[in-house]
Scaffold this motif. Structure first.
Motif, PDB file in Angstrom:
ATOM      1  N   ALA A   1       3.584   8.839   4.294  1.00 48.48           N
ATOM      2  CA  ALA A   1       3.754   7.542   3.908  1.00 48.48           C
ATOM      3  C   ALA A   1       5.235   7.470   3.314  1.00 48.48           C
ATOM      4  CB  ALA A   1       2.437   7.067   2.869  1.00 48.48           C
TER       5      ALA A   1
ATOM      6  N   GLY B   1      -1.002   3.863   2.802  1.00 51.85           N
ATOM      7  CA  GLY B   1      -0.370   4.596   1.461  1.00 51.85           C
ATOM      8  C   GLY B   1      -0.942   5.839   1.009  1.00 51.85           C
TER       9      GLY B   1
ATOM     10  N   ASP C   1       0.758  -1.129  -0.093  1.00 49.86           N
ATOM     11  CA  ASP C   1       0.066   0.091   0.034  1.00 49.86           C
ATOM     12  C   ASP C   1       0.788   1.383  -0.036  1.00 49.86           C
ATOM     13  OD1 ASP C   1      -2.300  -1.629   0.222  1.00 49.86           O
ATOM     14  OD2 ASP C   1      -2.809  -1.425   2.305  1.00 49.86           O
ATOM     15  N   VAL C   2       1.990   1.157   0.776  1.00 51.64           N
ATOM     16  CA  VAL C   2       2.751   2.485   0.842  1.00 51.64           C
ATOM     17  C   VAL C   2       3.696   2.790  -0.486  1.00 51.64           C
ATOM     18  CG1 VAL C   2       4.927   3.450   1.977  1.00 51.64           C
ATOM     19  CG2 VAL C   2       3.112   2.148   3.275  1.00 51.64           C
ATOM     20  N   ARG C   3       4.135   1.654  -0.981  1.00 47.86           N
ATOM     21  CA  ARG C   3       4.693   1.539  -2.344  1.00 47.86           C
ATOM     22  C   ARG C   3       3.603   2.203  -3.522  1.00 47.86           C
ATOM     23  NH1 ARG C   3       6.695  -3.437  -1.054  1.00 47.86           N
ATOM     24  NH2 ARG C   3       5.315  -4.384  -2.559  1.00 47.86           N
ATOM     25  N   GLN C   4       2.592   1.736  -3.563  1.00 43.41           N
ATOM     26  CA  GLN C   4       1.504   2.227  -4.576  1.00 43.41           C
ATOM     27  C   GLN C   4       0.739   3.369  -4.289  1.00 43.41           C
ATOM     28  OE1 GLN C   4      -0.652  -1.439  -5.320  1.00 43.41           O
ATOM     29  NE2 GLN C   4       1.233  -2.682  -5.501  1.00 43.41           N
ATOM     30  N   HIS C   5       0.754   3.813  -2.997  1.00 38.44           N
ATOM     31  CA  HIS C   5       0.013   5.137  -2.645  1.00 38.44           C
ATOM     32  C   HIS C   5      -1.387   4.673  -2.278  1.00 38.44           C
ATOM     33  CE1 HIS C   5       3.702   7.382  -2.451  1.00 38.44           C
ATOM     34  NE2 HIS C   5       3.817   7.032  -3.710  1.00 38.44           N
TER      35      HIS C   5
END
Length: 527
Positions: free
Chosen positions: A95, A90, A81-85
């Motif tokens: 984030a 995310g 989620d953090v990588r893909q915002h």
């Protein structure tokens, strides 16, 4: 010792060594766990209990900043989620740079809540599923099942409402294409994106009107597919209803009657039902294209005017309103003629009957003069009324109507309707009124006026050289004129009338006026 015995002894020695080594490792591990436990500031939450035996699972002694990466190594879904915002983590403002421990503090005991979620203050808009419409009023448990991770809650309509799907999976699972979160009922589906755009009355009907029983597959796309039972033509016009009808209203037709049949629908014809003319319902049957062909039974003229109804009638009204009789027949309908029905003159078929254009031609049977008058009826009579609208100018005859003659009826002088051989003198008409009984002759106009019989203007002194003076002025004409004028010559001498009254017996002559006056016989002037 044999070689075999020696081998067995060596095997036992090696086995014992392995057992000792394993025991030492277990002791060492237990010792290390005991040490880690002794160094912890407190018990971790039950969810992290398995990682508690080795601090290195969550902590890097050489670099404290790597702790967040160690968290994400375990919580891979949050790391994604953090990588893909996306998702809650995310979408956070920090984030990817923030520390997990800033929100989730451990070592507070097995029952500690390290999530620290405030349901009342949580802003669901920070997730991938904003709460809109009816969702905003729901409790968290309506979507987030007890014991399951918060992120595991369905994010699609069908994920929650599969059992509510009245379409039974026939349509796409993207319920939002039709429904809104405000209310489950009342769709917003854009039917124009399908192969059948909703136009006219179709746009206002309910889905069930076409999708019977909630069946959306294999729904008919042709007019006849839905409206075969409404087809009043019973299939005679084929299945392409759109050639004639429009979707706005079933009764409104756009059939180009002129182009298709070479017969233009004008006036009332354009507004009546098709079956009013196509009575069999079979539009292939040939029907008449002339007025008489359809309206023969409605012909109030009984075919007297022939089959060309359009010469008098128009397509808007059956009643004739603006027929130009003067232009068509050179005979203007004026006065009473304009009010009578056509058949009053046209008593037979116009093809065989030729009507006269003079009064006598039509009114000969009504002529009270019996045809004796040679001049046209219009010289006396008007067209507004046969009897009262008389316009004859008597001044054009040998006997102008003067005085009271102007107010008497024609019949008082004209004994017959022939209006000929009428007396031209007073005495011929008024002999019975002659109080003189012919004693004054036939020239009544010498004394009397046409303004009134009792009025007379005879100037006795001027006309006879004998002025009526004194008592003579009071006498009646007949007192002196016993005979008709001209038969006996009247004398102006007194004695010619009063010889019987002469008490002097003629001794003083006939000149009575020398002694007597006209005022009175009695008394004498003696000079």
């Amino acid at each position: 010792m044999s070689a075999q015995g020696s081998g067995k002894r060596n095997g036992k020695i090696r086995g014992a060594a392995w057992v000792m080594a394993i025991s030492l490792m277990a002791v060492s591990s237990a010792f290390a766990a005991t040490v880690e436990t002794l160094l912890m500031p407190g018990k971790v939450t039950r969810a992290h209990e398995k990682q508690e035996v080795d601090c290195a699972n969550c902590h890097d002694r050489s670099n404290v900043k790597t702790q967040t990466s160690l968290c994400l190594d375990c919580h891979k879904d949050i790391a994604a989620d953090v990588r893909q915002h996306q998702g809650y983590h995310g979408r956070m403002s920090n984030a990817g740079v923030g520390e997990c421990r800033a929100c989730h503090t451990e070592h507070k005991g097995r029952q500690a809540d390290i999530v620290q979620l405030s349901r009342a203050q949580f802003d669901h808009r920070l997730t991938d599923f904003a709460l809109e419409g009816a969702h905003a009023a729901l409790g968290c448990e309506s979507c987030h099942k007890k014991g399951a991770a918060w992120r595991k809650a369905p994010s699609t309509c069908v994920g929650c409402h599969k059992n509510d799907d009245i379409h039974r999976g026939q349509l796409t699972q993207s319920c939002g294409e039709c429904h809104s979160s405000m209310s489950w009922t009342g769709g917003k589906f854009d039917h124009d994106k399908t192969d059948f755009k909703l136009t006219g009355a179709h746009a206002t009907v309910t889905c069930d009107a076409c999708h019977v029983g909630g069946r959306y597959k294999q729904t008919p796309k042709s007019c006849n597919g839905c409206h075969a039972t409404d087809d009043e033509h019973r299939g005679a016009r084929g299945e392409d209803c759109g050639k004639c009808h429009v979707t706005k209203e079933w009764k409104s037709a756009k059939f180009d009657h002129l182009k298709e049949t070479n017969y233009e629908l004008l006036g009332v014809h354009d507004r009546i039902n098709c079956v009013a003319c196509h009575r069999t319902g079979n539009y292939k049957d040939k029907i008449p294209k002339d007025c008489n062909g359809c309206h023969q039974a409605d012909d109030a003229h009984a075919a007297r005017f022939g089959p060309k109804c359009g010469d008098c009638h128009d397509n808007e009204r059956w009643q004739v309103k603006t027929y130009d009789h003067a232009e068509r027949h050179k005979f203007a309908l004026l006065g009473a003629h304009a009010k009578i029905d056509c058949y009053a003159c046209h008593t037979a078929s116009v093809a065989t009957q030729k009507l006269a254009k003079d009064c006598a031609g039509c009114h000969r049977s009504e002529d009270p003069h019996g045809g004796k008058l040679k001049a046209g009826c219009e010289t006396c009579h008007g067209e507004q009324s046969w009897r009262s609208d008389i316009v004859f100018d008597h001044d054009l005859t040998n006997f102008p109507l003067l005085g009271l003659h102007r107010v008497v009826s024609c019949a008082q002088c004209h004994a017959t309707m022939a209006f000929n051989r009428v007396p031209g003198t007073c005495v011929e008409c008024h002999s019975h009124d002659d109080v003189h009984k012919g004693g004054l002759g036939k020239k009544c106009e010498s004394c009397h006026s046409t303004n009134g019989w009792p009025l007379w203007v005879f100037d006795h002194g001027k006309e006879t050289h004998f002025a009526l003076l004194g008592a003579h002025a009071k006498l009646q004409c007949a007192d002196c004129h016993h005979e008709p004028p001209g038969t006996v010559k009247m004398s102006s001498q007194c004695g010619s009338c009063h010889s019987k009254d002469d008490r002097h017996l003629g001794q003083y002559g006939a000149q009575c006026g020398r002694c007597h006056s006209t005022d009175s016989w009695k008394g004498a002037r003696i000079q």
